[in-house]
Design a protein around this motif. Sequence first.
Motif, mmCIF file in Angstrom:
data_model
loop_
_atom_site.group_PDB
_atom_site.id
_atom_site.type_symbol
_atom_site.label_atom_id
_atom_site.label_comp_id
_atom_site.label_asym_id
_atom_site.label_seq_id
_atom_site.Cartn_x
_atom_site.Cartn_y
_atom_site.Cartn_z
ATOM 1 N N GLU A 223 0.825 -1.213 0.000
ATOM 2 C CA GLU A 223 0.000 0.000 0.000
ATOM 3 C C GLU A 223 0.858 1.261 0.000
ATOM 4 N N ASP A 224 1.853 1.310 0.886
ATOM 5 C CA ASP A 224 2.658 2.527 1.010
ATOM 6 C C ASP A 224 3.555 2.737 -0.212
ATOM 7 N N THR A 225 4.035 1.654 -0.805
ATOM 8 C CA THR A 225 4.883 1.792 -1.993
ATOM 9 C C THR A 225 4.061 2.237 -3.199
ATOM 10 N N GLN A 226 2.845 1.740 -3.317
ATOM 11 C CA GLN A 226 1.976 2.237 -4.387
ATOM 12 C C GLN A 226 1.783 3.742 -4.270
ATOM 13 N N ALA A 227 1.605 4.217 -3.045
ATOM 14 C CA ALA A 227 1.424 5.657 -2.845
ATOM 15 C C ALA A 227 2.690 6.423 -3.219
ATOM 16 N N ALA A 228 3.859 5.894 -2.844
ATOM 17 C CA ALA A 228 5.114 6.551 -3.203
ATOM 18 C C ALA A 228 5.304 6.593 -4.715
ATOM 19 N N LEU A 229 4.958 5.503 -5.390
ATOM 20 C CA LEU A 229 5.091 5.466 -6.847
ATOM 21 C C LEU A 229 4.069 6.376 -7.523
ATOM 22 N N ALA A 230 2.874 6.482 -6.933
ATOM 23 C CA ALA A 230 1.868 7.386 -7.497
ATOM 24 C C ALA A 230 2.357 8.834 -7.468
ATOM 25 N N ARG A 231 3.134 9.168 -6.460
ATOM 26 C CA ARG A 231 3.693 10.522 -6.395
ATOM 27 C C ARG A 231 4.704 10.765 -7.512
ATOM 28 N N ARG A 232 5.128 9.709 -8.164
ATOM 29 C CA ARG A 232 6.027 9.821 -9.321
ATOM 30 C C ARG A 232 5.282 9.614 -10.638
ATOM 31 N N GLY A 233 3.964 9.630 -10.574
ATOM 32 C CA GLY A 233 3.157 9.515 -11.781
ATOM 33 C C GLY A 233 2.940 8.098 -12.265
ATOM 34 N N MET A 234 3.204 7.114 -11.410
ATOM 35 C CA MET A 234 3.065 5.711 -11.798
ATOM 36 C C MET A 234 1.734 5.161 -11.264
ATOM 37 N N ARG A 235 0.958 4.550 -12.147
ATOM 38 C CA ARG A 235 -0.361 4.063 -11.754
ATOM 39 C C ARG A 235 -0.425 2.544 -11.849
ATOM 40 N N ARG A 236 -1.414 1.975 -11.210
ATOM 41 C CA ARG A 236 -1.617 0.526 -11.168
ATOM 42 C C ARG A 236 -1.847 -0.024 -12.573
ATOM 43 N N HIS A 237 -1.196 -1.129 -12.877
ATOM 44 C CA HIS A 237 -1.329 -1.765 -14.191
ATOM 45 C C HIS A 237 -2.497 -2.739 -14.196
ATOM 46 N N ARG A 238 -3.307 -2.650 -15.232
ATOM 47 C CA ARG A 238 -4.391 -3.593 -15.455
ATOM 48 C C ARG A 238 -4.404 -3.976 -16.920
ATOM 49 N N ARG A 239 -4.915 -5.159 -17.205
ATOM 50 C CA ARG A 239 -4.901 -5.631 -18.597
ATOM 51 C C ARG A 239 -5.631 -4.664 -19.522
ATOM 52 N N ARG A 240 -6.740 -4.124 -19.073
ATOM 53 C CA ARG A 240 -7.525 -3.215 -19.916
ATOM 54 C C ARG A 240 -7.047 -1.774 -19.828
ATOM 55 N N GLU A 241 -6.185 -1.504 -18.872
ATOM 56 C CA GLU A 241 -5.670 -0.148 -18.681
ATOM 57 C C GLU A 241 -4.199 -0.234 -18.288
ATOM 58 N N PRO A 242 -3.304 -0.341 -19.264
ATOM 59 C CA PRO A 242 -1.882 -0.512 -18.958
ATOM 60 C C PRO A 242 -1.345 0.591 -18.055
ATOM 61 N N GLY A 243 -0.484 0.181 -17.136
ATOM 62 C CA GLY A 243 0.107 1.125 -16.204
ATOM 63 C C GLY A 243 1.535 0.755 -15.887
ATOM 64 N N HIS A 244 1.992 1.120 -14.694
ATOM 65 C CA HIS A 244 3.403 1.031 -14.340
ATOM 66 C C HIS A 244 3.651 0.225 -13.067
ATOM 67 N N VAL A 245 2.601 -0.256 -12.380
ATOM 68 C CA VAL A 245 2.752 -0.909 -11.092
ATOM 69 C C VAL A 245 1.905 -2.183 -11.050
ATOM 70 N N THR A 246 2.535 -3.307 -10.719
ATOM 71 C CA THR A 246 1.841 -4.593 -10.568
ATOM 72 C C THR A 246 2.078 -5.079 -9.151
ATOM 73 N N VAL A 247 1.019 -5.582 -8.490
ATOM 74 C CA VAL A 247 1.148 -5.906 -7.069
ATOM 75 C C VAL A 247 0.678 -7.330 -6.760
ATOM 76 N N GLU A 248 1.275 -7.859 -5.695
ATOM 77 C CA GLU A 248 0.875 -9.157 -5.128
ATOM 78 C C GLU A 248 1.113 -9.066 -3.615
ATOM 79 N N THR A 249 0.065 -9.295 -2.839
ATOM 80 C CA THR A 249 0.221 -9.320 -1.394
ATOM 81 C C THR A 249 0.599 -10.726 -0.984
ATOM 82 N N TYR A 250 1.776 -10.882 -0.351
ATOM 83 C CA TYR A 250 2.295 -12.214 -0.023
ATOM 84 C C TYR A 250 3.354 -12.069 1.053
ATOM 85 N N TRP A 251 3.155 -12.779 2.158
ATOM 86 C CA TRP A 251 4.146 -12.684 3.246
ATOM 87 C C TRP A 251 3.967 -13.841 4.192
#
Length: 251
Positions: A223-251
């Motif tokens: 969550e926090d890294t997505q916010a940091a990347l958004a401040r650099r103009g990077m948005r979540r990547h989706r198949r129908r809407e290409p972007g710059h960030v892909t995520v997986e929650t795993y720990w």
Amino acid sequence: MAAWVEGRVQGRRQWTHDLFSLYVDAPEVTFVAGQFARLALPAAAGAAEAMIGRPYSFVNPPHVAPHEFYFIVVEEGPLSPRLAALEAGAPIWLGARANGFFSASEVPPSEVLWCLATGTGIGPFLSMLRSPDTWDRFAHVVLTHAVRRAVELTYRDAIAGIAAERGDAFHYVPMVSREAHPEALAGRIPAAIDDGRLEARVGIALGASNSHAMLCGNPAMVEDTQAALARRGMRRHRRREPGHVTVETYW
């Protein structure tokens, strides 16, 4: 197709008190680097389900056997303590199909791929970075592994092997948050992005014009890294809407 495939434990490695790798022979189960399997063991008699299964990412690349899984033991968990106790030759069950879309083939090619992981979230990245196809899509790959204690900076031999094979195209950045370590950046991934230390460490810019970031780890980091990347103009990547960030929650 049967729900479960029976495999055999080939061995295990204990990294720390609660971090383990399990090696499993189950050649019938195939996967794409970055995907996960469901590992399972029989449930107790009288349980609602016959098997107790949980998702674990493949650490090995698809062309290398045996399958490898990296996990943390949750003391009160129904499965992970049992997995950590398995000896070579013990039976273990895997879901017949691998799952997930967290793979390099699912993201747009770019100049730089940033693989940002916490803890056991490094697992799928080790699978991807030891798969030749990944390197056809990116000129540079940065692997950042953030942990609490230096002893948790595992898989250093595998990482050294990637570095030896890929040379200047590969950059490894360890991070430790709760103690000082001479080779590691201090603190958390989002802060190292915001203050520029991550970019300075590797000498490569991180932004929407040249980068794709894949995040794998605990929910707070994601969550926090997505916010940091958004401040650099990077948005979540989706198949129908290409972007710059892909995520997986795993720990």
